[in-house]
Design a protein around this motif. Structure first.
Motif, mmCIF file in Angstrom:
data_model
loop_
_atom_site.group_PDB
_atom_site.id
_atom_site.type_symbol
_atom_site.label_atom_id
_atom_site.label_comp_id
_atom_site.label_asym_id
_atom_site.label_seq_id
_atom_site.Cartn_x
_atom_site.Cartn_y
_atom_site.Cartn_z
ATOM 1 N N GLU A 161 -17.465 7.710 -10.624
ATOM 2 C CA GLU A 161 -16.665 6.927 -11.503
ATOM 3 C C GLU A 161 -15.755 8.317 -12.390
ATOM 4 N N VAL A 162 -14.408 7.864 -12.442
ATOM 5 C CA VAL A 162 -13.789 8.937 -13.374
ATOM 6 C C VAL A 162 -12.901 7.895 -14.297
ATOM 7 N N ILE A 163 -13.169 8.341 -15.835
ATOM 8 C CA ILE A 163 -12.234 7.829 -16.621
ATOM 9 C C ILE A 163 -11.560 8.667 -17.333
ATOM 10 N N VAL A 164 -10.439 8.481 -17.667
ATOM 11 C CA VAL A 164 -9.374 9.031 -18.135
ATOM 12 C C VAL A 164 -8.646 8.306 -19.272
ATOM 13 N N LYS A 203 -13.817 12.036 -18.163
ATOM 14 C CA LYS A 203 -15.262 11.878 -17.847
ATOM 15 C C LYS A 203 -15.624 11.483 -16.620
ATOM 16 N N VAL A 204 -16.370 12.534 -16.027
ATOM 17 C CA VAL A 204 -16.580 12.319 -14.679
ATOM 18 C C VAL A 204 -18.082 11.963 -14.411
ATOM 19 N N GLN A 205 -18.509 10.908 -13.766
ATOM 20 C CA GLN A 205 -19.895 10.527 -13.493
ATOM 21 C C GLN A 205 -20.325 10.385 -11.816
ATOM 22 N N ILE A 206 -21.280 11.008 -11.528
ATOM 23 C CA ILE A 206 -21.542 11.271 -10.040
ATOM 24 C C ILE A 206 -22.872 10.800 -9.714
#
Length: 280
Positions: free
Chosen positions: A151-154, A201-204
């Motif tokens: 998930e990537v949030i900008v 924000k990057v979540q893996i």
């Protein structure tokens, strides 16, 4: 204010090395040391794929392991850059000569490293790439690296003067509980764009790895493993085995209970002289 803060931190660090601190002060000092060290390396090694730092403290020296995707750039020509970083850390935190060592470790799979992907996305945005194209490229690269989810949030002024948030995701993602702490790798970066600050924000969601290299060793709580059933034995065969074992045990017990017969002694047999047997 900042100089006072630095002096306070330096005094705590030097006192921690000279004498025994209370447990609370030691943990606070270790946390401040790690935070400032991580901030320094993040700014210095951003273009070299910096992906985190690990501090190992031994009685004789402190070892700092820098994880990055391009370790050759971290080391520099003939190790010059790593020596410069070692000198900076030694002078800033007042280590004795030879008391601190810096090492560079290559990230095994940068597709499963949230910090490396956040830095990559940051430089894509600074290069003028469209937000959607950059984020979808990161999500696709992470999912191709055998991740369970991404998930990537900008957030920020992406287009126009109105700030908004855009979220891009794929796969399976756990954010709460113990599994969220163990399986989820999170990284946050701030991009200084011309129109303002943009947050990334990057979540893996890491995969399960029994060896603990690509992901955590422990299984998720909802994973159920169905074992193969054991081969069933015919009841008649089982009863026959039990009867044979019982008969063997009874025979052995009867043999133990029977008195042992001694061999008869011949009174006319010659008695051997012990002196002759000894050679005298």
């Amino acid at each position: 204010f900042f100089s006072t803060k630095r002096n306070y931190i330096s005094s705590i660090m030097s006192a921690a090395r000279r004498s025994r601190l209370s447990t609370k002060r030691k943990f606070v000092a270790d946390g401040v040391f790690y935070s400032e060290l991580n901030e320094l390396l993040t700014r210095e090694l951003a273009e070299d794929g910096y992906a985190g730092v690990e501090v190992r403290t031994t009685p004789h020296r402190t070892e700092i392991i820098i994880r990055a995707t391009r370790t050759q750039n971290v080391l520099g020509e003939k190790g010059q850059r790593i020596r410069e970083l070692t000198s900076v850390v030694q002078k800033r935190f007042e280590f004795a000569d030879g008391a601190v060592e810096l090492y560079a470790e290559r990230v095994q799979n940068r597709g499963l490293c949230a910090q490396a992907q956040a830095e990559s996305l940051k430089f894509k945005l600074l290069g003028g790439l469209a937000v959607r194209r950059a984020c979808y490229g990161v999500v696709r690269f992470v999912m191709e690296a055998s991740a369970k989810g991404c998930e990537v949030i900008v957030t920020g002024k992406l287009r126009g003067q109105r700030a908004k948030a855009m979220k891009f995701g794929d796969g399976y993602m756990i954010k709460t509980g113990h599994a969220g702490q163990v399986y989820t790798d999170i990284a946050v970066r701030h991009v200084m764009m011309r129109q303002g600050v943009v947050g990334i924000k990057v979540q893996i969601m890491l995969p399960h790895d029994p060896k603990g290299v690509q992901g955590p060793k422990i299984l998720l709580d909802d994973v159920v493993i169905i074992m193969e059933p054991k081969e069933e034995i015919d009841p008649s065969i089982l009863l026959a085995r039990q009867a044979a074992a019982a008969s063997q045990a009874a025979a052995a017990q009867a043999q133990m209970a029977a008195p042992m017969e001694l061999a008869p002694v011949d009174p006319m047999a010659p008695v051997e002289d012990p002196n002759v047997a000894a050679g005298f």
